[in-house]
Design a protein around this motif. Structure first.
Motif, PDB file in Angstrom:
ATOM      1  N   GLN A  44      -2.296   8.909   1.425  1.00  0.00           N
ATOM      2  CA  GLN A  44      -1.902  10.331   1.423  1.00  0.00           C
ATOM      3  C   GLN A  44      -0.589  10.567   2.171  1.00  0.00           C
ATOM      4  OE1 GLN A  44      -5.223  12.681   2.759  1.00  0.00           O
ATOM      5  NE2 GLN A  44      -6.665  11.623   1.418  1.00  0.00           N
ATOM      6  N   ILE A  45       0.382   9.688   1.920  1.00  0.00           N
ATOM      7  CA  ILE A  45       1.685   9.798   2.572  1.00  0.00           C
ATOM      8  C   ILE A  45       2.765  10.130   1.546  1.00  0.00           C
ATOM      9  CG2 ILE A  45       3.472   8.543   3.849  1.00  0.00           C
ATOM     10  CD1 ILE A  45       1.249   6.877   5.124  1.00  0.00           C
ATOM     11  N   LEU A  46       2.701   9.495   0.390  1.00  0.00           N
ATOM     12  CA  LEU A  46       3.752   9.616  -0.624  1.00  0.00           C
ATOM     13  C   LEU A  46       3.379  10.610  -1.719  1.00  0.00           C
ATOM     14  CD1 LEU A  46       4.497   5.808  -1.119  1.00  0.00           C
ATOM     15  CD2 LEU A  46       5.830   7.441   0.221  1.00  0.00           C
ATOM     16  N   PRO A  47       4.383  11.268  -2.304  1.00  0.00           N
ATOM     17  CA  PRO A  47       4.106  12.131  -3.467  1.00  0.00           C
ATOM     18  C   PRO A  47       3.605  11.273  -4.634  1.00  0.00           C
ATOM     19  CG  PRO A  47       6.368  12.433  -2.666  1.00  0.00           C
ATOM     20  CD  PRO A  47       5.787  11.297  -1.909  1.00  0.00           C
ATOM     21  N   SER A  48       2.642  11.784  -5.360  1.00  0.00           N
ATOM     22  CA  SER A  48       2.016  11.007  -6.439  1.00  0.00           C
ATOM     23  C   SER A  48       3.020  10.573  -7.499  1.00  0.00           C
ATOM     24  CB  SER A  48       0.872  11.794  -7.073  1.00  0.00           C
ATOM     25  OG  SER A  48       1.345  13.018  -7.582  1.00  0.00           O
ATOM     26  N   LEU A  49       4.093  11.315  -7.663  1.00  0.00           N
ATOM     27  CA  LEU A  49       5.094  11.001  -8.673  1.00  0.00           C
ATOM     28  C   LEU A  49       5.769   9.650  -8.429  1.00  0.00           C
ATOM     29  CD1 LEU A  49       6.538  12.143 -11.186  1.00  0.00           C
ATOM     30  CD2 LEU A  49       8.225  13.145  -9.640  1.00  0.00           C
ATOM     31  N   ILE A  50       5.951   9.268  -7.166  1.00  0.00           N
ATOM     32  CA  ILE A  50       6.670   8.022  -6.879  1.00  0.00           C
ATOM     33  C   ILE A  50       5.756   6.827  -6.585  1.00  0.00           C
ATOM     34  CG2 ILE A  50       8.701   9.280  -6.057  1.00  0.00           C
ATOM     35  CD1 ILE A  50       7.898   8.388  -3.201  1.00  0.00           C
ATOM     36  N   MET A  85       8.867  -4.542   6.562  1.00  0.00           N
ATOM     37  CA  MET A  85       7.753  -4.107   5.719  1.00  0.00           C
ATOM     38  C   MET A  85       6.445  -4.125   6.517  1.00  0.00           C
ATOM     39  SD  MET A  85       6.547  -5.437   1.993  1.00  0.00           S
ATOM     40  CE  MET A  85       5.794  -6.941   2.590  1.00  0.00           C
ATOM     41  N   MET A  86       6.243  -5.145   7.341  1.00  0.00           N
ATOM     42  CA  MET A  86       5.025  -5.217   8.163  1.00  0.00           C
ATOM     43  C   MET A  86       4.967  -4.034   9.127  1.00  0.00           C
ATOM     44  SD  MET A  86       3.086  -7.843   7.427  1.00  0.00           S
ATOM     45  CE  MET A  86       3.415  -7.375   5.757  1.00  0.00           C
ATOM     46  N   ALA A  87       6.108  -3.678   9.701  1.00  0.00           N
ATOM     47  CA  ALA A  87       6.153  -2.524  10.613  1.00  0.00           C
ATOM     48  C   ALA A  87       5.774  -1.239   9.875  1.00  0.00           C
ATOM     49  CB  ALA A  87       7.540  -2.405  11.241  1.00  0.00           C
ATOM     50  N   ILE A  88       6.238  -1.088   8.644  1.00  0.00           N
ATOM     51  CA  ILE A  88       5.892   0.087   7.837  1.00  0.00           C
ATOM     52  C   ILE A  88       4.397   0.079   7.523  1.00  0.00           C
ATOM     53  CG2 ILE A  88       6.198   1.166   5.556  1.00  0.00           C
ATOM     54  CD1 ILE A  88       9.173   0.204   5.762  1.00  0.00           C
ATOM     55  N   PHE A  89       3.854  -1.080   7.170  1.00  0.00           N
ATOM     56  CA  PHE A  89       2.418  -1.183   6.891  1.00  0.00           C
ATOM     57  C   PHE A  89       1.598  -0.808   8.123  1.00  0.00           C
ATOM     58  CE2 PHE A  89       2.801  -4.673   3.384  1.00  0.00           C
ATOM     59  CZ  PHE A  89       3.346  -3.731   2.516  1.00  0.00           C
ATOM     60  N   ILE A  90       2.018  -1.300   9.291  1.00  0.00           N
ATOM     61  CA  ILE A  90       1.303  -0.987  10.535  1.00  0.00           C
ATOM     62  C   ILE A  90       1.349   0.513  10.803  1.00  0.00           C
ATOM     63  CG2 ILE A  90       1.371  -1.247  13.061  1.00  0.00           C
ATOM     64  CD1 ILE A  90       2.293  -4.186  12.510  1.00  0.00           C
ATOM     65  N   ALA A  91       2.513   1.122  10.611  1.00  0.00           N
ATOM     66  CA  ALA A  91       2.649   2.571  10.818  1.00  0.00           C
ATOM     67  C   ALA A  91       1.761   3.350   9.843  1.00  0.00           C
ATOM     68  CB  ALA A  91       4.110   2.988  10.656  1.00  0.00           C
ATOM     69  N   ALA A  92       1.711   2.926   8.590  1.00  0.00           N
ATOM     70  CA  ALA A  92       0.887   3.620   7.594  1.00  0.00           C
ATOM     71  C   ALA A  92      -0.599   3.490   7.930  1.00  0.00           C
ATOM     72  CB  ALA A  92       1.170   3.067   6.197  1.00  0.00           C
ATOM     73  N   MET A  93      -1.029   2.286   8.323  1.00  0.00           N
ATOM     74  CA  MET A  93      -2.439   2.102   8.677  1.00  0.00           C
ATOM     75  C   MET A  93      -2.805   2.894   9.934  1.00  0.00           C
ATOM     76  SD  MET A  93      -3.447  -1.823   7.733  1.00  0.00           S
ATOM     77  CE  MET A  93      -1.995  -2.659   8.374  1.00  0.00           C
ATOM     78  N   LEU A 101      -8.853   8.787   7.943  1.00  0.00           N
ATOM     79  CA  LEU A 101      -9.027   8.372   6.555  1.00  0.00           C
ATOM     80  C   LEU A 101      -9.712   7.008   6.518  1.00  0.00           C
ATOM     81  CD1 LEU A 101      -5.505   9.313   5.128  1.00  0.00           C
ATOM     82  CD2 LEU A 101      -7.607  10.663   5.024  1.00  0.00           C
ATOM     83  N   GLU A 102     -10.626   6.847   5.597  1.00  0.00           N
ATOM     84  CA  GLU A 102     -11.312   5.569   5.429  1.00  0.00           C
ATOM     85  C   GLU A 102     -11.051   5.068   4.018  1.00  0.00           C
ATOM     86  OE1 GLU A 102     -15.400   5.659   6.526  1.00  0.00           O
ATOM     87  OE2 GLU A 102     -14.995   6.786   8.355  1.00  0.00           O
ATOM     88  N   HIS A 103     -10.371   3.925   3.924  1.00  0.00           N
ATOM     89  CA  HIS A 103     -10.079   3.316   2.627  1.00  0.00           C
ATOM     90  C   HIS A 103      -9.633   1.882   2.833  1.00  0.00           C
ATOM     91  CE1 HIS A 103      -5.693   3.737   3.266  1.00  0.00           C
ATOM     92  NE2 HIS A 103      -5.997   4.898   3.816  1.00  0.00           N
ATOM     93  N   GLU A 104      -9.500   1.148   1.738  1.00  0.00           N
ATOM     94  CA  GLU A 104      -9.027  -0.226   1.827  1.00  0.00           C
ATOM     95  C   GLU A 104      -7.540  -0.231   2.142  1.00  0.00           C
ATOM     96  OE1 GLU A 104     -10.292  -3.059  -1.068  1.00  0.00           O
ATOM     97  OE2 GLU A 104     -12.103  -1.920  -1.476  1.00  0.00           O
ATOM     98  N   CYS A 105      -7.101  -1.302   2.810  1.00  0.00           N
ATOM     99  CA  CYS A 105      -5.683  -1.353   3.183  1.00  0.00           C
ATOM    100  C   CYS A 105      -4.801  -1.817   2.032  1.00  0.00           C
ATOM    101  CB  CYS A 105      -5.466  -2.221   4.428  1.00  0.00           C
ATOM    102  SG  CYS A 105      -5.557  -3.978   4.147  1.00  0.00           S
ATOM    103  N   GLY A 106      -5.356  -2.558   1.075  1.00  0.00           N
ATOM    104  CA  GLY A 106      -4.568  -3.002  -0.078  1.00  0.00           C
ATOM    105  C   GLY A 106      -3.765  -4.261   0.176  1.00  0.00           C
ATOM    106  N   CYS A 107      -4.108  -4.997   1.206  1.00  0.00           N
ATOM    107  CA  CYS A 107      -3.298  -6.150   1.589  1.00  0.00           C
ATOM    108  C   CYS A 107      -3.666  -7.426   0.835  1.00  0.00           C
ATOM    109  CB  CYS A 107      -3.433  -6.380   3.090  1.00  0.00           C
ATOM    110  SG  CYS A 107      -2.997  -4.944   4.070  1.00  0.00           S
ATOM    111  N   PHE A 108      -4.863  -7.892   1.017  1.00  0.00           N
ATOM    112  CA  PHE A 108      -5.293  -9.153   0.410  1.00  0.00           C
ATOM    113  C   PHE A 108      -6.604  -8.921  -0.330  1.00  0.00           C
ATOM    114  CE2 PHE A 108      -2.594 -10.589   3.908  1.00  0.00           C
ATOM    115  CZ  PHE A 108      -1.771 -11.481   3.236  1.00  0.00           C
ATOM    116  N   GLU A 109      -6.508  -8.360  -1.504  1.00  0.00           N
ATOM    117  CA  GLU A 109      -7.705  -8.026  -2.270  1.00  0.00           C
ATOM    118  C   GLU A 109      -8.477  -9.258  -2.726  1.00  0.00           C
ATOM    119  OE1 GLU A 109      -9.013  -5.039  -2.309  1.00  0.00           O
ATOM    120  OE2 GLU A 109      -7.284  -4.525  -1.085  1.00  0.00           O
ATOM    121  N   PHE A 110      -7.823 -10.421  -2.799  1.00  0.00           N
ATOM    122  CA  PHE A 110      -8.537 -11.630  -3.200  1.00  0.00           C
ATOM    123  C   PHE A 110      -9.640 -11.963  -2.195  1.00  0.00           C
ATOM    124  CE2 PHE A 110      -5.229 -13.338  -0.465  1.00  0.00           C
ATOM    125  CZ  PHE A 110      -5.893 -14.308   0.268  1.00  0.00           C
ATOM    126  N   LEU A 111      -9.503 -11.502  -0.935  1.00  0.00           N
ATOM    127  CA  LEU A 111     -10.543 -11.751   0.057  1.00  0.00           C
ATOM    128  C   LEU A 111     -11.864 -11.114  -0.361  1.00  0.00           C
ATOM    129  CD1 LEU A 111      -8.600 -11.217   3.416  1.00  0.00           C
ATOM    130  CD2 LEU A 111      -9.391 -13.377   2.457  1.00  0.00           C
TER     131      LEU A 111
END
Length: 155
Positions: A44-50, A85-93, A101-111
């Motif tokens: 819930q950070i980015l506009p759905s269009l992008i 990119m890792m810094a951005i991911f950490i900030a978003a999480m 918010l409770e959801h998957e992080c989207g990092c390593f779905e193969f796990l």
């Protein structure tokens, strides 16, 4: 100014391991881009269009930087970009955690598919990304700054 010295074997090992991890991570996102778009939307950070464009760019970015680390092509630049990119991911999480918010992080779905482990937003994925930053730092500081097929001087 003191120079930090890392053994070249360490740089090579980190470059190869991290390269493979980011190739795997980016590749799996590309294979199921629709799912990755849904995960990004849950932040819930980015506009759905992008979101579709961001999902594609993140996946391609991880894949390309992973390949560049693996073949030692501008590995300093690749590692530095992945650090950002890792810094951005950490900030978003962290943002998601602070907002409850409770959801998957989207990092390593193969796990979750291979081992049944869920990667929910939480301190675990944040600490893992901090570890990635620590592991990327030596490559960003002392990795190659050019192409593997040309002898570089003063690298």
């Amino acid at each position: 100014m003191a120079r930090i010295c890392f053994p070249s074997g360490l740089i090579t090992a980190l470059r190869l391991i991290l390269g493979m991890l980011f190739i795997l991570s980016g590749g799996e996102k590309l294979l199921d881009l629709n799912y990755f778009e849904l995960v990004i939307a849950e932040y819930q950070i980015l506009p759905s269009l992008i979101i579709p464009a961001v999902a594609l760019l993140v996946a391609l970015f991880e894949l390309l930087c992973g390949i560049m680390l693996l073949i030692d092509l501008f590995s300093r630049v690749s590692a530095s970009l992945l650090l950002c990119m890792m810094a951005i991911f950490i900030a978003a999480m962290t943002n998601s955690l602070m907002r409850g918010l409770e959801h998957e992080c989207g990092c390593f779905e193969f796990l979750s598919e291979w081992y049944g482990l869920k990667e929910e937003i939480g301190i675990g994925p944040i600490l893992r990304d901090i570890l990635f930053i620590i592991l990327l730092l030596p490559v960003a500081l002392r990795g190659s700054n050019g192409t593997p097929w040309k002898k570089s001087q003063g690298n």
